[in-house]
Enzyme design. Sequence first.
Site, PDB file in Angstrom:
ATOM      1  N   SER A  25       0.820  -1.217   0.000  1.00  0.00           N
ATOM      2  CA  SER A  25       0.000   0.000   0.000  1.00  0.00           C
ATOM      3  C   SER A  25       0.850   1.261   0.000  1.00  0.00           C
ATOM      4  CB  SER A  25      -0.924  -0.004   1.230  1.00  0.00           C
ATOM      5  OG  SER A  25      -0.164  -0.190   2.408  1.00  0.00           O
ATOM      6  N   HIS A 159     -40.316  23.164  -9.586  1.00  0.00           N
ATOM      7  CA  HIS A 159     -40.498  22.311 -10.784  1.00  0.00           C
ATOM      8  C   HIS A 159     -39.836  22.942 -12.009  1.00  0.00           C
ATOM      9  CE1 HIS A 159     -43.717  20.359  -8.398  1.00  0.00           C
ATOM     10  NE2 HIS A 159     -43.969  21.609  -8.025  1.00  0.00           N
ATOM     11  N   SER A 280     -15.416  24.795 -28.040  1.00  0.00           N
ATOM     12  CA  SER A 280     -15.625  23.530 -28.742  1.00  0.00           C
ATOM     13  C   SER A 280     -14.572  23.399 -29.832  1.00  0.00           C
ATOM     14  CB  SER A 280     -17.026  23.515 -29.352  1.00  0.00           C
ATOM     15  OG  SER A 280     -17.073  22.618 -30.440  1.00  0.00           O
ATOM     16  N   GLN A 325      -7.562  -2.039   4.398  1.00  0.00           N
ATOM     17  CA  GLN A 325      -6.554  -1.245   3.701  1.00  0.00           C
ATOM     18  C   GLN A 325      -7.185  -0.473   2.531  1.00  0.00           C
ATOM     19  OE1 GLN A 325      -2.352  -2.532   3.225  1.00  0.00           O
ATOM     20  NE2 GLN A 325      -2.908  -2.862   1.099  1.00  0.00           N
ATOM     21  N   LYS A 328      -8.069   3.709   2.480  1.00  0.00           N
ATOM     22  CA  LYS A 328      -7.245   4.901   2.228  1.00  0.00           C
ATOM     23  C   LYS A 328      -7.613   5.617   0.941  1.00  0.00           C
ATOM     24  CE  LYS A 328      -4.407   3.231   5.421  1.00  0.00           C
ATOM     25  NZ  LYS A 328      -5.205   1.986   5.445  1.00  0.00           N
TER      26      LYS A 328
END
Length: 459
Positions: A25, A159, A280, A325, A328
């Site tokens: 790790s 809405h 673009s 482990q 993390k």
Amino acid sequence: MEPKNLWGGRFKEKTDPEFAQFNNSFRFDQRLFRADVIASIAYGHALENAGVLSNAEAQAIQDGLNLILKNGTEDPKYFADSNAEDVHSFVEGKLVDLAGDAGRKLHTGRSRNDQVATDFRLWIRDAIDSLTETVASTQLALLTFAESNQSVVIPGYTHLQRAQPVMLAHWSLAYFEMLARDRDRLRDARNRVNVLPLGSGALSGNSFQIDRETIARELGFDEVSLNSLDAVSDRDFCIEFVSACSLLMVHLSRVAEDIILYASTEFGFFELSDAVATGSSLMPQKKNPDSMELVRGKSGRVFGDLLSLLTVMKGLPLAYNKDMQEDKEAVFDAYDTTSACLKITTTVLSGITVDEKRIHHAATTGYMNATEIADYLVRKGMPFREAHEVVGRVVMRALELNVELDRIELQELRSISALFGEDVYAGLSLQSTVSAKNVIGGTSPEQVKIALARARERL
Ligand code: ARG
């Protein structure tokens, strides 16, 4: 010297290289380096106080760890090319290089299980403190945006249909409130993070009479954990932290969505600064709100981090299991992503140009003052339910005539209800519509002014 692994004695055969890679790790848990060193310094002190280490040994350990911390902080290449299994083996290996047998004594009574839980709590505590600051900066940007647009009234939506007008500052302060709750949540999570597991050993405690309270004080923990089995296998603090990040991301995603909508050609309320938009490759006219779209999209990563933690933990027998482990990367990713999204949102907010004309047009069309007419009738004595019905007919008539409500002739109104008088029009302007909402938490300019001042104080 290459660090040996910490557990080789009972093994005859070598570790499969692919498994070693799978098991290690260090490539990600080296972020716990600083926490691992300072927690080790405190543990060295505890062993000395318990009489396990001589003063000279304890001194050699402390000097060694301080040098390791200095090297690791100043030299980015310090971690490169190590084949350490994890950050704990790395630090211990370096210490043994520097301090020899004294270094070999540091792990007395300690396990990587109580060590990693301690390191991670220290790390998350710092992460919470720094994230809290970052949230405050975003709140400040929201507040500044609100203050600099104090006269602007926008359409409010339910809405996504025009509903009732609200101050733009009121909109901005709505997000300020969400982030205030996020800060509360982080502070609350911090209380449960700030508990010391060290001294729980692998699972059952520590045999060397170390003084856990003193270690806690040295490392700034408020409390010590009360059950060793729980202490080494608890990752609630990770889940709570990532859960607070997730809710924060919900809020950032919602503000991003509002900004994306308001910056669209259809709404045209906002324009983003060029600095946080992109073009673009094909359509030369485009200006895209990528910054906000990424914030909206990255919320998904953080929710994923939360779900992986919940899933990793849910079926684990007591106490420590290597599954843990996997905690993390989820926590690191949630922290990195949430911090980055907050920072970008802050930048976006401080560069928004507000198109007051477009906004004014939108806020004065679409019958958003219909409720005001109903309220007018209520003040003349009509029950609200009936007033609602009457104004429904007024709206229908306005639609037929294709006019706004303040443009309907009085005689038209009177043909629908005799309670209407000349004074109805005064309450229909945009200004009167917002001013009417003069309760705590309402959108009247008066209340918003109070809310702005309060928000300043709270920051
Ligand atoms: N790297 C491990 C983790 O993050 C450290 C604890 C290892 N403990 C053990 N008994 N293998 O969980």
